[in-house]
Motif scaffolding. Structure first.
Motif, PDB file in Angstrom:
ATOM      1  N   ILE A  26      21.423 -24.289  44.970  1.00  0.00           N
ATOM      2  CA  ILE A  26      22.789 -24.819  45.564  1.00  0.00           C
ATOM      3  C   ILE A  26      23.999 -23.667  44.589  1.00  0.00           C
ATOM      4  O   ILE A  26      23.174 -23.733  43.348  1.00  0.00           O
ATOM      5  N   GLY A  27      25.284 -23.599  44.616  1.00  0.00           N
ATOM      6  CA  GLY A  27      26.066 -23.193  43.553  1.00  0.00           C
ATOM      7  C   GLY A  27      27.298 -22.751  44.410  1.00  0.00           C
ATOM      8  O   GLY A  27      27.314 -22.681  45.734  1.00  0.00           O
ATOM      9  N   ASN A  28      28.012 -22.308  43.578  1.00  0.00           N
ATOM     10  CA  ASN A  28      29.622 -21.811  44.141  1.00  0.00           C
ATOM     11  C   ASN A  28      29.497 -21.068  44.762  1.00  0.00           C
ATOM     12  O   ASN A  28      27.948 -19.885  43.772  1.00  0.00           O
ATOM     13  N   ASN A  29      30.607 -20.903  45.423  1.00  0.00           N
ATOM     14  CA  ASN A  29      30.460 -18.938  45.755  1.00  0.00           C
ATOM     15  C   ASN A  29      30.291 -18.208  44.573  1.00  0.00           C
ATOM     16  O   ASN A  29      31.423 -17.639  44.078  1.00  0.00           O
ATOM     17  N   GLY A  30      29.430 -16.790  45.346  1.00  0.00           N
ATOM     18  CA  GLY A  30      29.263 -15.837  44.537  1.00  0.00           C
ATOM     19  C   GLY A  30      28.191 -16.544  43.007  1.00  0.00           C
ATOM     20  O   GLY A  30      28.262 -15.256  41.986  1.00  0.00           O
ATOM     21  N   MET A  31      27.640 -16.798  43.017  1.00  0.00           N
ATOM     22  CA  MET A  31      26.119 -17.703  42.402  1.00  0.00           C
ATOM     23  C   MET A  31      25.576 -16.758  41.943  1.00  0.00           C
ATOM     24  O   MET A  31      24.804 -17.015  41.148  1.00  0.00           O
ATOM     25  N   GLY A  32      25.617 -16.068  43.323  1.00  0.00           N
ATOM     26  CA  GLY A  32      24.216 -15.699  43.293  1.00  0.00           C
ATOM     27  C   GLY A  32      22.910 -16.042  44.608  1.00  0.00           C
ATOM     28  O   GLY A  32      22.175 -15.147  44.112  1.00  0.00           O
ATOM     29  N   LYS A  33      23.691 -17.331  44.764  1.00  0.00           N
ATOM     30  CA  LYS A  33      22.307 -18.078  46.253  1.00  0.00           C
ATOM     31  C   LYS A  33      22.144 -17.071  47.001  1.00  0.00           C
ATOM     32  O   LYS A  33      21.079 -17.043  47.326  1.00  0.00           O
ATOM     33  N   THR A  34      23.032 -16.300  47.805  1.00  0.00           N
ATOM     34  CA  THR A  34      22.049 -16.084  49.069  1.00  0.00           C
ATOM     35  C   THR A  34      21.876 -14.942  48.441  1.00  0.00           C
ATOM     36  O   THR A  34      21.130 -13.950  49.364  1.00  0.00           O
ATOM     37  N   ASN A  35      22.089 -14.105  47.281  1.00  0.00           N
ATOM     38  CA  ASN A  35      21.531 -12.726  47.167  1.00  0.00           C
ATOM     39  C   ASN A  35      19.664 -13.517  46.450  1.00  0.00           C
ATOM     40  O   ASN A  35      19.272 -12.227  46.751  1.00  0.00           O
ATOM     41  N   ILE A  36      19.096 -14.561  46.658  1.00  0.00           N
ATOM     42  CA  ILE A  36      18.457 -14.678  46.191  1.00  0.00           C
ATOM     43  C   ILE A  36      17.213 -14.889  47.479  1.00  0.00           C
ATOM     44  O   ILE A  36      16.512 -14.741  47.940  1.00  0.00           O
ATOM     45  N   VAL A  37      17.737 -15.299  48.933  1.00  0.00           N
ATOM     46  CA  VAL A  37      17.095 -15.641  50.284  1.00  0.00           C
ATOM     47  C   VAL A  37      17.338 -13.806  50.965  1.00  0.00           C
ATOM     48  O   VAL A  37      16.390 -13.279  51.419  1.00  0.00           O
ATOM     49  N   GLU A  38      18.333 -13.090  49.697  1.00  0.00           N
ATOM     50  CA  GLU A  38      18.344 -11.705  51.008  1.00  0.00           C
ATOM     51  C   GLU A  38      17.134 -11.359  49.965  1.00  0.00           C
ATOM     52  O   GLU A  38      16.460  -9.790  50.961  1.00  0.00           O
ATOM     53  N   ALA A  39      17.012 -10.983  48.876  1.00  0.00           N
ATOM     54  CA  ALA A  39      15.709 -10.368  47.948  1.00  0.00           C
ATOM     55  C   ALA A  39      14.507 -11.101  48.495  1.00  0.00           C
ATOM     56  O   ALA A  39      13.191  -9.702  48.887  1.00  0.00           O
ATOM     57  N   ILE A  40      14.558 -12.107  49.258  1.00  0.00           N
ATOM     58  CA  ILE A  40      13.566 -12.211  49.855  1.00  0.00           C
ATOM     59  C   ILE A  40      12.842 -11.963  51.181  1.00  0.00           C
ATOM     60  O   ILE A  40      11.790 -11.379  51.882  1.00  0.00           O
ATOM     61  N   TYR A  41      14.291 -12.068  51.915  1.00  0.00           N
ATOM     62  CA  TYR A  41      14.304 -11.037  53.363  1.00  0.00           C
ATOM     63  C   TYR A  41      14.205  -9.914  53.169  1.00  0.00           C
ATOM     64  O   TYR A  41      13.721  -9.194  53.825  1.00  0.00           O
ATOM     65  N   TYR A  42      14.757  -8.907  52.364  1.00  0.00           N
ATOM     66  CA  TYR A  42      14.397  -7.730  52.061  1.00  0.00           C
ATOM     67  C   TYR A  42      12.976  -7.500  51.665  1.00  0.00           C
ATOM     68  O   TYR A  42      11.787  -6.764  52.306  1.00  0.00           O
ATOM     69  N   LEU A  43      12.317  -8.203  50.228  1.00  0.00           N
ATOM     70  CA  LEU A  43      10.507  -8.034  50.709  1.00  0.00           C
ATOM     71  C   LEU A  43       9.987  -7.637  52.334  1.00  0.00           C
ATOM     72  O   LEU A  43       8.472  -7.232  51.488  1.00  0.00           O
ATOM     73  N   ALA A  44       9.843  -8.473  52.757  1.00  0.00           N
ATOM     74  CA  ALA A  44       9.463  -8.632  53.720  1.00  0.00           C
ATOM     75  C   ALA A  44      10.160  -7.802  55.255  1.00  0.00           C
ATOM     76  O   ALA A  44       9.721  -7.520  55.001  1.00  0.00           O
ATOM     77  N   ILE A  45      11.650  -7.316  55.238  1.00  0.00           N
ATOM     78  CA  ILE A  45      12.209  -6.479  56.060  1.00  0.00           C
ATOM     79  C   ILE A  45      11.734  -4.541  55.476  1.00  0.00           C
ATOM     80  O   ILE A  45      12.551  -4.321  56.149  1.00  0.00           O
ATOM     81  N   THR A  46      12.264  -5.527  54.109  1.00  0.00           N
ATOM     82  CA  THR A  46      13.017  -3.607  53.777  1.00  0.00           C
ATOM     83  C   THR A  46      14.218  -2.976  53.700  1.00  0.00           C
ATOM     84  O   THR A  46      14.698  -2.187  53.668  1.00  0.00           O
ATOM     85  N   LYS A  47      15.140  -4.728  54.799  1.00  0.00           N
ATOM     86  CA  LYS A  47      16.774  -4.482  54.422  1.00  0.00           C
ATOM     87  C   LYS A  47      17.013  -5.154  54.396  1.00  0.00           C
ATOM     88  O   LYS A  47      16.673  -6.361  54.700  1.00  0.00           O
ATOM     89  N   SER A  48      18.328  -5.033  54.002  1.00  0.00           N
ATOM     90  CA  SER A  48      18.919  -6.328  53.717  1.00  0.00           C
ATOM     91  C   SER A  48      19.797  -6.486  55.033  1.00  0.00           C
ATOM     92  O   SER A  48      20.200  -6.285  56.301  1.00  0.00           O
ATOM     93  N   PHE A  49      20.205  -8.805  55.619  1.00  0.00           N
ATOM     94  CA  PHE A  49      21.068  -9.225  56.254  1.00  0.00           C
ATOM     95  C   PHE A  49      22.196  -8.446  55.764  1.00  0.00           C
ATOM     96  O   PHE A  49      22.744  -8.789  56.494  1.00  0.00           O
ATOM     97  N   ARG A  50      23.077  -7.664  55.041  1.00  0.00           N
ATOM     98  CA  ARG A  50      24.520  -8.419  54.231  1.00  0.00           C
ATOM     99  C   ARG A  50      24.640  -7.109  54.794  1.00  0.00           C
ATOM    100  O   ARG A  50      26.361  -6.453  54.478  1.00  0.00           O
ATOM    101  N   THR A  51      23.785  -5.210  54.748  1.00  0.00           N
ATOM    102  CA  THR A  51      24.849  -3.997  53.990  1.00  0.00           C
ATOM    103  C   THR A  51      23.167  -3.116  54.351  1.00  0.00           C
ATOM    104  O   THR A  51      22.150  -3.568  54.299  1.00  0.00           O
ATOM    105  N   PHE A  52      24.130  -1.986  55.048  1.00  0.00           N
ATOM    106  CA  PHE A  52      22.850  -0.665  55.418  1.00  0.00           C
ATOM    107  C   PHE A  52      22.757   0.266  54.248  1.00  0.00           C
ATOM    108  O   PHE A  52      21.977   0.339  53.918  1.00  0.00           O
ATOM    109  N   ASP A  53      23.438  -0.335  53.010  1.00  0.00           N
ATOM    110  CA  ASP A  53      23.070   0.074  51.391  1.00  0.00           C
ATOM    111  C   ASP A  53      22.514  -0.025  50.254  1.00  0.00           C
ATOM    112  O   ASP A  53      22.390  -0.767  50.376  1.00  0.00           O
ATOM    113  N   ASP A  54      21.416   0.279  50.559  1.00  0.00           N
ATOM    114  CA  ASP A  54      20.570  -0.239  49.226  1.00  0.00           C
ATOM    115  C   ASP A  54      21.246   0.384  47.978  1.00  0.00           C
ATOM    116  O   ASP A  54      20.971  -0.676  47.091  1.00  0.00           O
ATOM    117  N   ASN A  55      22.217   0.789  48.059  1.00  0.00           N
ATOM    118  CA  ASN A  55      22.714   1.492  46.501  1.00  0.00           C
ATOM    119  C   ASN A  55      23.597  -0.054  45.699  1.00  0.00           C
ATOM    120  O   ASN A  55      22.831  -0.814  44.433  1.00  0.00           O
TER     121      ASN A  55
END
Length: 365
Positions: free
Chosen positions: A29-58
């Motif tokens: 939990i956290g307000n928008n911009g705190m990084g909560k989606t960044n955490i689950v994005e990292a889990i997803y990236y660890l599995a898929i090697t791609k983000s579900f939010r951007t095509f640019d890994d940089n």
């Protein structure tokens, strides 16, 4: 399958952070911009090697740093450490400190199903979004699929480039185009079979899930492809018929790169005959069908991520998702406020609260 520990270095807004997760339910939990989606994005990236939010890994690398690292301890029969290092010139993947040279040999080791607000638009989404979702899911079940898809796209690019060359120079022979067409068809037919099999598997569970949730039935997913039920010889004729159009446009106008997957309800397009609420329930049924496939086909329960769904789904619909999950599945939920969460969901749950660059962890019994 569970992720027990996640370590982030220079990943978006996390310079160095470690998370120890519950094997069952985790709420971030956290307000928008705190990084909560960044955490689950990292889990997803660890599995898929791609983000579900951007095509640019940089953009995953903290703006002041040169590299980013995602490291996770995954338990599936035994514990293994998975790591991805993202640099400006590309990414490197590791399993138990050993570098894996081919991404296709890495993907499918960790199974993750993501469910976010964009997925709720699935029924009305364009064909490219449908293909992207299906490609991601099949790749987790069959790492050969990813290689086939990569090879197909390379040949497709070569064919399109050659068509453009032929358009500007009439002296260029057609024989090499025919060779590329043959390769494209061979790869496309293999992909077509895998996609068809996957949709058949989805349809084994989709309508039953929809019926349990809505008391209605007649929902199914239809695979639309120029390749359906055709032989290589049939397709060669099709490509020959399309030759002039392909040449004029400088691109390939038929192929599995134009496939689509459409939801139907009682033999009518679901987007035209289901209400907004029913369409959301149809997507929920689809996501549950994906879990069914992993359980029965891959013999594992995937990690399930529900990212910021409370702004789109009420508690009743969220509870329906939870109700149909097997107790052994590891669940991640992101939300802005615990008040959104039903007390039943909080039971046996670990909560991570993000506030002012601090992370508070609390276990609920």
């Amino acid at each position: 399958m569970q992720i027990l520990k996640l370590k982030l270095i220079n990943y978006r807004n996390f310079i160095s952070e470690e998370f120890n997760f519950s094997k069952y339910k985790n709420i971030i939990i956290g307000n928008n911009g705190m990084g909560k989606t960044n955490i689950v994005e990292a889990i997803y990236y660890l599995a898929i090697t791609k983000s579900f939010r951007t095509f640019d890994d940089n953009v995953l690398v903290n703006i002041d740093k040169e590299f980013s690292t995602i490291k996770g301890d995954i338990y599936h029969n035994s514990k293994k450490e998975y790591k991805i290092v993202i640099e400006k010139n590309g990414k490197k993947v590791f399993i138990d400190s050993k570098q894996i040279n081919k991404i296709s040999d890495y993907i499918s080791k960790i199974n993750v199903i993501m469910f976010n607000q964009e997925d709720l638009k699935l029924i009305k989404a364009n064909p490219s979004m449908h293909r992207k979702l299906i490609n991601m899911e099949i790749s987790q079940l069959d790492n050969e699929y990813l290689k086939l898809l990569s090879d197909y796209n390379k040949v497709l690019k070569q064919r399109n480039t050659y068509l453009k060359s032929m358009l500007t120079n009439s002296m260029i022979p057609k024989e090499y185009l025919d060779i590329l067409t043959g390769k494209l068809i061979e790869l496309g037919l293999k992909i077509n079979v895998l996609r068809k099999n996957y949709i058949d598997e989805i349809n084994k569970y989709l309508n039953d899930n929809f019926k349990k949730i809505t008391k209605k039935e007649g929902l199914y997913l239809k695979y639309i492809s120029e390749y359906n039920d055709l032989t290589k010889e049939d397709l060669i004729k099709k490509y020959n018929q399309m030759y002039k159009k392909d040449l004029n446009y400088g691109k390939t106008n038929i192929g599995i790169h134009l496939d689509d997957f459409i939801f139907y309800y009682k033999n009518k397009m679901a987007k035209d005959y289901l209400s907004e609420g029913e369409q959301k329930n149809a997507v929920i049924s689809f996501k549950l069908a994906e879990i069914n496939i992993f359980y029965y086909q891959a013999k594992t329960m995937p990690i399930l991520i529900l990212d910021d769904l409370f702004s789109e789904l009420d508690n009743q619909k969220i509870n329906k998702i939870i109700k149909f999950l097997k107790k052994s599945i590891q669940l991640f939920i992101t939300t802005t406020d615990l008040d959104n969460i039903d007390e039943k969901i909080l039971k046996n749950c670990r909560v991570f609260k993000l506030k002012d660059k601090k992370i508070e962890v609390k276990d609920y019994e």
